[in-house]
Design a protein around this motif. Structure first.
Motif, PDB file in Angstrom:
ATOM      1  N   ARG A 139       0.830  -1.205   0.000  1.00 24.99           N
ATOM      2  CA  ARG A 139       0.000   0.000   0.000  1.00 24.99           C
ATOM      3  C   ARG A 139       0.867   1.258   0.000  1.00 24.99           C
ATOM      4  N   CYS A 140       2.076   1.160   0.578  1.00 20.79           N
ATOM      5  CA  CYS A 140       2.990   2.309   0.526  1.00 20.79           C
ATOM      6  C   CYS A 140       3.483   2.521  -0.900  1.00 20.79           C
ATOM      7  N   ALA A 141       3.766   1.402  -1.576  1.00 19.13           N
ATOM      8  CA  ALA A 141       4.220   1.504  -2.964  1.00 19.13           C
ATOM      9  C   ALA A 141       3.112   2.100  -3.822  1.00 19.13           C
ATOM     10  N   ALA A 142       1.877   1.695  -3.540  1.00 16.43           N
ATOM     11  CA  ALA A 142       0.755   2.215  -4.317  1.00 16.43           C
ATOM     12  C   ALA A 142       0.548   3.690  -4.042  1.00 16.43           C
ATOM     13  N   ALA A 143       0.832   4.101  -2.803  1.00 23.31           N
ATOM     14  CA  ALA A 143       0.626   5.500  -2.424  1.00 23.31           C
ATOM     15  C   ALA A 143       1.735   6.392  -2.933  1.00 23.31           C
ATOM     16  N   ALA A 144       2.869   5.774  -3.288  1.00 22.90           N
ATOM     17  CA  ALA A 144       4.025   6.574  -3.688  1.00 22.90           C
ATOM     18  C   ALA A 144       3.730   7.298  -4.995  1.00 22.90           C
ATOM     19  N   THR A 145       4.105   8.559  -5.037  1.00 22.59           N
ATOM     20  CA  THR A 145       3.955   9.317  -6.271  1.00 22.59           C
ATOM     21  C   THR A 145       5.241   9.180  -7.069  1.00 22.59           C
ATOM     22  N   PRO A 146       5.169   9.260  -8.377  1.00 16.61           N
ATOM     23  CA  PRO A 146       6.395   9.133  -9.155  1.00 16.61           C
ATOM     24  C   PRO A 146       7.364  10.282  -8.931  1.00 16.61           C
ATOM     25  N   ALA A 147       6.851  11.452  -8.563  1.00 15.52           N
ATOM     26  CA  ALA A 147       7.746  12.590  -8.364  1.00 15.52           C
ATOM     27  C   ALA A 147       8.475  12.447  -7.047  1.00 15.52           C
ATOM     28  N   HIS A 158       7.368   3.219  11.221  1.00 11.43           N
ATOM     29  CA  HIS A 158       6.788   2.231  10.321  1.00 11.43           C
ATOM     30  C   HIS A 158       5.378   1.918  10.741  1.00 11.43           C
ATOM     31  N   SER A 159       4.550   1.760   9.730  1.00 12.41           N
ATOM     32  CA  SER A 159       3.250   1.187  10.029  1.00 12.41           C
ATOM     33  C   SER A 159       3.446  -0.329  10.029  1.00 12.41           C
ATOM     34  N   SER A 160       2.747  -0.986  10.838  1.00 12.22           N
ATOM     35  CA  SER A 160       2.909  -2.440  10.887  1.00 12.22           C
ATOM     36  C   SER A 160       1.685  -3.074  11.505  1.00 12.22           C
ATOM     37  N   GLY A 161       1.358  -4.236  11.051  1.00 11.24           N
ATOM     38  CA  GLY A 161       0.182  -4.913  11.575  1.00 11.24           C
ATOM     39  C   GLY A 161       0.536  -5.827  12.717  1.00 11.24           C
TER      40      GLY A 161
ATOM     41  N   LEU B 251      12.749   2.444  -7.868  1.00 11.74           N
ATOM     42  CA  LEU B 251      12.134   2.071  -6.597  1.00 11.74           C
ATOM     43  C   LEU B 251      10.878   2.916  -6.394  1.00 11.74           C
ATOM     44  N   THR B 252       9.781   2.282  -6.021  1.00  8.88           N
ATOM     45  CA  THR B 252       8.529   3.046  -5.941  1.00  8.88           C
ATOM     46  C   THR B 252       8.239   3.560  -4.538  1.00  8.88           C
ATOM     47  N   LEU B 253       8.893   3.011  -3.514  1.00  4.78           N
ATOM     48  CA  LEU B 253       8.548   3.443  -2.153  1.00  4.78           C
ATOM     49  C   LEU B 253       9.114   4.829  -1.880  1.00  4.78           C
ATOM     50  N   ALA B 254       8.229   5.719  -1.404  1.00  8.47           N
ATOM     51  CA  ALA B 254       8.694   7.057  -1.033  1.00  8.47           C
ATOM     52  C   ALA B 254       9.528   6.951   0.236  1.00  8.47           C
ATOM     53  N   PRO B 255      10.547   7.804   0.366  1.00  4.82           N
ATOM     54  CA  PRO B 255      11.434   7.701   1.536  1.00  4.82           C
ATOM     55  C   PRO B 255      10.684   7.866   2.856  1.00  4.82           C
ATOM     56  N   PRO B 283      12.270  -1.171   4.123  1.00  3.41           N
ATOM     57  CA  PRO B 283      10.848  -1.012   3.830  1.00  3.41           C
ATOM     58  C   PRO B 283      10.035  -1.216   5.109  1.00  3.41           C
ATOM     59  N   PRO B 284       8.745  -0.857   5.091  1.00  3.07           N
ATOM     60  CA  PRO B 284       7.904  -1.090   6.267  1.00  3.07           C
ATOM     61  C   PRO B 284       7.994  -2.565   6.690  1.00  3.07           C
ATOM     62  N   VAL B 285       8.218  -2.775   7.982  1.00  5.77           N
ATOM     63  CA  VAL B 285       8.497  -4.131   8.445  1.00  5.77           C
ATOM     64  C   VAL B 285       7.203  -4.891   8.751  1.00  5.77           C
ATOM     65  N   ALA B 286       7.316  -6.197   8.840  1.00  5.55           N
ATOM     66  CA  ALA B 286       6.153  -7.030   9.146  1.00  5.55           C
ATOM     67  C   ALA B 286       6.594  -8.351   9.756  1.00  5.55           C
ATOM     68  N   GLY B 287       7.363  -8.244  10.833  1.00  7.09           N
ATOM     69  CA  GLY B 287       7.742  -9.466  11.528  1.00  7.09           C
ATOM     70  C   GLY B 287       6.579  -9.979  12.374  1.00  7.09           C
TER      71      GLY B 287
END
Lengths: 161, 288
Positions: A139-147, A158-161, B251-255, B283-287
């Motif tokens: 979901r972070c990758a999807a939210a990322a903007t190309p700019a 970090h968000s984490s479940g 890489l698509t993940l924003a910093p 990247p966002p972790v998920a342990g």
């Protein structure tokens, strides 16, 4: 044995709990995290864990020390799987021993919560529909903007479940 | 002749190809360069504008100011100067680039005090090559015609335009005032020099290249198509390195979603990197 350890084959709780035995302790609490066959409404076939081992070991050790200081538990240990896991397999194990049950439960809960949020470990789920994805990343990758972003930002939690 | 009112123009439409970051959005001493430059310029001119590309109209940082959008795309700075003179042809224009973090009020006041309205422009002599420096200069109304002639001949270099025009050339009172920032290395040096209000005279170090190892995990490993790589870079900080690799490796993940580790320990996005460092973007972790 390291108090925090990563394993690329099945975890052995009976072996792991031995390091927690202590004559001053009247309580032992453990948590086992198992691989579940669904997540977020999707049917999961199997999992893969990947770890940045040196940092995971350091951070894992820090979490265990924090738990001991916070709750006064005598011993604490944690083991986490890497690699491919099938449904029902043991993914993570936490165990603590303490004079009394209260602090043992509390410390165990603290450790697993911190482990999920802080360790550089990533989980990839393989779904029944053939798709797969890195949990919390997609979901972070999807939210990322190309700019590129504007000014430099501080690292976020970090968000984490 | 009566004084022609002076307007100010901050050029922010650059593509920053070497920096690969919006120069107007770089920070010094906790403030965006866009804001720093506009604060410097505004009290010295009758009106002040931000020159933008048409595709920057929706940028909220720029929209906080009066803007003038380029009339034609991809002309570079001369396109911004042209659009301003075209919009307000009866005014002189004090034009500034937005990558001049060391520019001070005294340099602008000296330029304005020595303004020669009868000439095409008033500009400083570059302390590097002695040529007129077009991006901290006053363009008089008569320069519009020369700019349009240049553009008609596809000549887009404002420095060349001034070099062949009737220009009042001044020596810089502070020879470092127009040092610009084109690379991550230059930015880091300027950032360090301007980072605290008490900092002394800035010094620009020679560009340093570092040999770094980068390790990738999880989604970033898959996107980069590799687990590790060694590279030589001018990136000074993990943040600059990530911006560089984000382009290079797609890489698509924003910093904002990542943390960084340097040499197997959590690190800071803005701490300087050293030769031989190993950097991991987490990247966002998920342990568990």
């Amino acid at each position: 044995m390291q108090r925090f350890s990563l394993h690329d084959s099945s975890l052995q709780p009976e072996q792991l709990r031995r390091q927690l035995q202590d004559p001053t302790c009247g309580g032992y609490a453990a948590f086992e995290g198992w691989v579940r066959d669904y997540n977020d409404g999707r049917s999961v076939l199997r999992l893969e864990y990947e770890a940045f081992a040196p940092l995971a070991a350091r951070e894992g050790e820090r979490i265990l020390i924090e738990a001991q200081h916070r709750y006064g538990v005598v011993r604490a240990a944690c083991a986490h799987r890497t690699g491919q896991l099938a449904i029902g397999e043991l993914a993570v194990w936490v165990g603590v021993s303490a004079p009394h049950r209260g602090e043992a439960f509390d410390a165990c809960r603290y450790i697993i919560d911190q482990v999920k949020h802080r360790l550089p470990i990533w989980k990839k789920e393989y779904y029944q529909d053939g798709d797969s994805g890195w949990v919390n990343c997609e979901r972070c990758a999807a939210a990322a903007t190309p700019a590129l972003g504007h000014a430099a930002h501080a690292a976020h939690e970090h968000s984490s479940g | 002749m009566s004084a022609t009112e002076l307007y100010g123009l901050l050029l922010t439409g650059g593509r920053s190809r070497r920096m690969q970051r919006d120069k107007a959005a770089l920070e010094y001493g906790g403030k965006l360069q866009l804001a720093r430059a506009m604060e410097l310029l505004t009290p010295l001119v009758a009106r002040c504008f931000v020159s933008i590309r048409a595709d920057q109209l929706s940028d909220p940082q720029r929209a906080a100011y009066d803007t003038i959008a380029d009339l034609r795309p991809d002309l570079g700075p001369i396109g911004g100067i042209h659009a301003a003179l075209h919009a307000y042809p009866d005014h002189g224009w004090l034009v500034l680039a937005c990558d001049l973090p060391f520019l001070d009020r005294a340099t602008l006041e000296h330029l304005i005090a020595r303004r020669a309205q009868a000439r095409v422009a008033t500009a400083y002599r570059s302390s590097f090559d002695g040529q007129p420096e077009p991006l901290c200069a006053i363009f008089e109304p008569r320069s519009l015609e020369l700019i349009e002639q240049s553009l008609a001949r596809s000549q887009q270099c404002p420095r060349a335009l001034l070099a062949r025009s009737d220009v009042e050339l001044l020596d810089l009172p502070n020879p470092r005032a127009l040092d610009n920032v084109n690379t991550g290395q230059e930015y880091a040096a300027a950032y360090a020099a301007l980072g605290t209000p008490a900092s002394g005279a800035p010094t620009i170090g020679a560009p340093a290249r570092r040999r770094l190892t980068v390790r990738y995990f999880a989604l970033l490993r898959e996107q980069a198509g590799r687990s590790t790589e060694e590279l030589e870079t001018q990136a000074d900080t993990p943040r600059q390195l990530y911006d560089e690799l984000r382009q290079l490796r797609g890489l698509t993940l924003a910093p904002e979603f990542l943390r960084v580790a340097v040499n197997d320990e959590f690190g800071d996005w803005r701490s300087p990197l050293s030769d031989g460092d190993t950097v991991v973007f987490l990247p966002p972790v998920a342990g568990g």
